[in-house]
Design a protein around this motif. Structure first.
Motif, PDB file in Angstrom:
ATOM      1  N   PRO A 141      58.629 -35.556  43.327  1.00 27.33           N
ATOM      2  CA  PRO A 141      58.654 -35.084  43.048  1.00 27.33           C
ATOM      3  C   PRO A 141      60.188 -33.442  42.763  1.00 27.33           C
ATOM      4  N   ASN A 142      60.780 -33.781  43.297  1.00 27.47           N
ATOM      5  CA  ASN A 142      61.664 -33.067  43.832  1.00 27.47           C
ATOM      6  C   ASN A 142      62.849 -33.775  43.503  1.00 27.47           C
ATOM      7  N   ASP A 143      63.026 -35.192  43.214  1.00 20.76           N
ATOM      8  CA  ASP A 143      63.935 -36.031  42.463  1.00 20.76           C
ATOM      9  C   ASP A 143      64.508 -35.253  42.074  1.00 20.76           C
ATOM     10  N   PRO A 144      66.093 -35.174  41.564  1.00 22.00           N
ATOM     11  CA  PRO A 144      66.118 -35.071  40.057  1.00 22.00           C
ATOM     12  C   PRO A 144      65.840 -35.810  38.779  1.00 22.00           C
ATOM     13  N   ALA A 145      65.980 -34.866  37.485  1.00 19.73           N
ATOM     14  CA  ALA A 145      65.694 -36.124  36.232  1.00 19.73           C
ATOM     15  C   ALA A 145      67.012 -37.156  36.064  1.00 19.73           C
ATOM     16  N   PHE A 146      65.469 -38.655  35.444  1.00 20.24           N
ATOM     17  CA  PHE A 146      67.172 -39.017  34.883  1.00 20.24           C
ATOM     18  C   PHE A 146      67.993 -38.598  34.025  1.00 20.24           C
ATOM     19  N   SER A 147      69.583 -39.768  34.909  1.00 18.08           N
ATOM     20  CA  SER A 147      70.552 -38.951  33.418  1.00 18.08           C
ATOM     21  C   SER A 147      70.453 -40.945  33.539  1.00 18.08           C
ATOM     22  N   GLU A 148      72.160 -41.255  32.565  1.00 17.81           N
ATOM     23  CA  GLU A 148      71.940 -41.888  31.927  1.00 17.81           C
ATOM     24  C   GLU A 148      73.060 -42.808  33.344  1.00 17.81           C
ATOM     25  N   THR A 149      73.440 -42.580  34.334  1.00 18.09           N
ATOM     26  CA  THR A 149      73.962 -43.434  35.595  1.00 18.09           C
ATOM     27  C   THR A 149      72.693 -43.994  36.006  1.00 18.09           C
ATOM     28  N   THR A 150      71.294 -42.976  36.805  1.00 15.58           N
ATOM     29  CA  THR A 150      70.464 -43.472  37.316  1.00 15.58           C
ATOM     30  C   THR A 150      69.788 -45.577  36.863  1.00 15.58           C
ATOM     31  N   PRO A 151      70.267 -45.520  39.120  1.00 12.60           N
ATOM     32  CA  PRO A 151      69.932 -47.085  38.773  1.00 12.60           C
ATOM     33  C   PRO A 151      68.429 -47.267  37.990  1.00 12.60           C
ATOM     34  N   TYR A 152      67.943 -48.188  37.290  1.00 12.33           N
ATOM     35  CA  TYR A 152      66.904 -49.478  36.658  1.00 12.33           C
ATOM     36  C   TYR A 152      66.335 -49.673  38.178  1.00 12.33           C
ATOM     37  N   THR A 153      64.816 -48.812  37.849  1.00  9.94           N
ATOM     38  CA  THR A 153      64.135 -49.686  38.823  1.00  9.94           C
ATOM     39  C   THR A 153      62.585 -49.904  38.205  1.00  9.94           C
ATOM     40  N   PRO A 154      62.460 -50.742  37.018  1.00 13.50           N
ATOM     41  CA  PRO A 154      61.121 -50.866  36.399  1.00 13.50           C
ATOM     42  C   PRO A 154      60.032 -51.602  36.855  1.00 13.50           C
ATOM     43  N   ASN A 155      58.390 -50.527  36.562  1.00 12.83           N
ATOM     44  CA  ASN A 155      58.291 -50.930  37.670  1.00 12.83           C
ATOM     45  C   ASN A 155      56.279 -51.290  37.445  1.00 12.83           C
ATOM     46  N   SER A 156      56.785 -51.259  35.440  1.00 19.30           N
ATOM     47  CA  SER A 156      55.515 -52.549  34.951  1.00 19.30           C
ATOM     48  C   SER A 156      55.905 -53.466  34.684  1.00 19.30           C
ATOM     49  N   PRO A 157      55.166 -54.366  33.688  1.00 18.51           N
ATOM     50  CA  PRO A 157      55.758 -55.802  33.213  1.00 18.51           C
ATOM     51  C   PRO A 157      56.437 -55.107  31.324  1.00 18.51           C
ATOM     52  N   TYR A 158      56.164 -53.664  30.752  1.00 19.70           N
ATOM     53  CA  TYR A 158      56.631 -53.159  29.673  1.00 19.70           C
ATOM     54  C   TYR A 158      58.121 -52.627  30.117  1.00 19.70           C
ATOM     55  N   SER A 159      58.306 -51.762  31.365  1.00 27.50           N
ATOM     56  CA  SER A 159      59.491 -51.021  31.651  1.00 27.50           C
ATOM     57  C   SER A 159      60.457 -52.493  32.283  1.00 27.50           C
ATOM     58  N   ALA A 160      59.796 -53.302  32.661  1.00 30.03           N
ATOM     59  CA  ALA A 160      61.440 -54.403  33.177  1.00 30.03           C
ATOM     60  C   ALA A 160      61.379 -55.182  31.758  1.00 30.03           C
ATOM     61  N   SER A 161      60.466 -55.360  30.887  1.00 37.25           N
ATOM     62  CA  SER A 161      61.105 -56.444  29.917  1.00 37.25           C
ATOM     63  C   SER A 161      62.300 -55.614  28.926  1.00 37.25           C
ATOM     64  N   LYS A 162      61.715 -53.699  29.107  1.00 37.09           N
ATOM     65  CA  LYS A 162      62.920 -53.015  28.200  1.00 37.09           C
ATOM     66  C   LYS A 162      64.404 -53.072  28.994  1.00 37.09           C
ATOM     67  N   ALA A 163      63.782 -52.684  30.515  1.00 42.51           N
ATOM     68  CA  ALA A 163      65.048 -52.649  31.637  1.00 42.51           C
ATOM     69  C   ALA A 163      65.924 -53.634  31.147  1.00 42.51           C
ATOM     70  N   ALA A 164      65.330 -55.247  30.767  1.00 46.57           N
ATOM     71  CA  ALA A 164      66.192 -56.683  30.109  1.00 46.57           C
ATOM     72  C   ALA A 164      66.657 -56.307  28.739  1.00 46.57           C
ATOM     73  N   SER A 165      65.350 -56.246  28.184  1.00 43.45           N
ATOM     74  CA  SER A 165      66.545 -55.570  26.775  1.00 43.45           C
ATOM     75  C   SER A 165      67.917 -54.528  26.871  1.00 43.45           C
ATOM     76  N   ASP A 166      67.750 -53.369  27.582  1.00 45.78           N
ATOM     77  CA  ASP A 166      68.793 -52.608  27.385  1.00 45.78           C
ATOM     78  C   ASP A 166      70.305 -53.584  28.313  1.00 45.78           C
ATOM     79  N   HIS A 167      69.791 -54.054  28.968  1.00 50.34           N
ATOM     80  CA  HIS A 167      71.227 -54.998  29.876  1.00 50.34           C
ATOM     81  C   HIS A 167      72.061 -56.024  28.473  1.00 50.34           C
ATOM     82  N   LEU A 168      70.743 -57.420  28.219  1.00 47.59           N
ATOM     83  CA  LEU A 168      71.230 -57.658  26.567  1.00 47.59           C
ATOM     84  C   LEU A 168      71.990 -56.938  26.246  1.00 47.59           C
ATOM     85  N   VAL A 169      71.425 -55.408  25.554  1.00 48.39           N
ATOM     86  CA  VAL A 169      72.531 -54.627  24.450  1.00 48.39           C
ATOM     87  C   VAL A 169      73.915 -54.396  25.402  1.00 48.39           C
TER      88      VAL A 169
END
Length: 352
Positions: A141-169
């Motif tokens: 609740p008190n964490d700062p908002a996501f920035s472009e340098t926020t580490p990736y920590t995907p928690n669902s199969p969807y977000s993990a698959s998008k994280a993988a595609s981001d890394h490929l790009v």
């Protein structure tokens, strides 16, 4: 000429319509037309020579390569993705195939095409990968908002698959020099959204007088971005973004899900009065989905600072436009909300 993938889906079709409303530059639109890809979204472009629609799969690298060679686009805007978290929980394989393998095949085809361009065209070419804020994980609740340098920590199969595609790009830019751009957006809403997502689902069920299923306590927080604002951001990133960079795109509208539902119910009370039952009375809390991220928030200062983009719609204006559009296009909603979609709703919500 630009090539758009997934241009019959929610965000993709809004982008294609928006692009051709403001430009005569043609679009080649590649979409597989899965359950969420709807050619009805593009019916206003029937007979428009600026729009060439191709039904096909981004995993088909030979098809993508042929389209690139035949049409010689100056840019690729890559929307095509499986995007619903609940569906990824029930069937993650489709998400890995489309989001990871599909993006890989796109990158391979685009790299080969780009490598053969004349130097001037090569320098001007762009590959814009449209991604999500969900790759960053969940905030307290008190964490700062996501920035472009926020580490990736995907928690669902969807977000993990998008994280993988981001890394490929990212890797294709840094390894091969491919001029890529990545955007990570917050929750979109607006016209043509498939009614499995929260806002159109609530509208559809409310006008039918059906229970409005709300996960958990309804206090999961998201940042809400009107799709027209997102389209404007993509245009701006494509125009002026720096190759290799990531831009977070948000609406500056951080709200709990239950507040969204209340806002929709209150607008329906105003715009469609005298329902069989008061809309808010239809709210029904159901068992939360596994691994449900508690909070997302986007820090969109980089795109404003570097590219001068900021959303025009507040949530108040955007949600009114959205509810009015759905009420005026009930026939569209009913057409897409039949068949396989009904089976999906039964599977996902009947056991909760």
């Amino acid at each position: 000429m630009i090539l758009v993938t997934g241009g019959a889906g929610f965000i993709g079709s809004n982008f294609v319509l928006d692009w051709l409303a403001g430009s005569d530059e043609p679009v080649v639109n590649l979409d597989k037309l899965t359950y969420a890809g709807n050619p009805d979204n593009l019916s206003s472009l029937a007979g428009d020579a600026r729009h060439v629609f191709v039904q096909g799969d981004i995993v088909d690298q030979a098809l993508v390569a042929r389209l690139l060679e035949e049409n010689r686009p100056r840019a690729v805007v890559h929307f095509a993705a499986e995007s619903h978290v609940d569906r990824s929980i029930h069937g993650p394989e489709a998400f890995v195939r489309t989001n990871v393998e599909g993006t890989f095949r796109m990158l391979e085809a685009v790299k080969a095409y780009w490598s053969g361009l004349p130097e001037e065209d090569k320098a001007a070419f762009r590959f814009l990968h449209v991604s999500t804020d969900e790759v960053y994980g969940s905030l307290g609740p008190n964490d700062p908002a996501f920035s472009e340098t926020t580490p990736y920590t995907p928690n669902s199969p969807y977000s993990a698959s998008k994280a993988a595609s981001d890394h490929l790009v990212r890797a294709y830019h840094h390894t091969y020099g491919l001029p890529t751009l990545t955007s990570n957006c917050s929750n979109n809403y607006g016209p043509y959204q498939f009614p499995e997502k929260l806002i159109p689902l609530i509208i559809l069920k409310a006008v039918r007088g059906e229970p409005l299923p709300i996960y958990g306590d309804g206090m999961n927080v998201r940042d809400w971005l009107y799709v027209g604002d997102h389209c404007a951001a993509i245009r701006r990133i494509l125009e002026a973004g720096r190759p290799g960079e990531t831009y977070n795109v948000g609406g500056w509208n951080e709200m709990p899900n239950i507040d969204i539902v209340h806002a929709v119910c209150d607008l329906l009370t105003e715009l469609r009065p005298d329902p069989p039952a008061p809309y808010r009375s239809l709210i029904t809390y159901v068992k939360d989905r596994p691994g449900h991220d508690r909070r997302y928030a986007i820090d969109a200062r980089k795109i404003e600072r570097e590219l001068g983009w900021r959303p025009e719609e507040s949530f108040t204006t955007g949600i009114r436009k959205t509810v009015e559009w759905y009420l005026q296009h009930i026939s569209w909603v009913e057409r897409v909300a039949s068949g396989e979609y009904r089976n999906w709703l039964q599977q996902n919500y009947s056991v909760r």
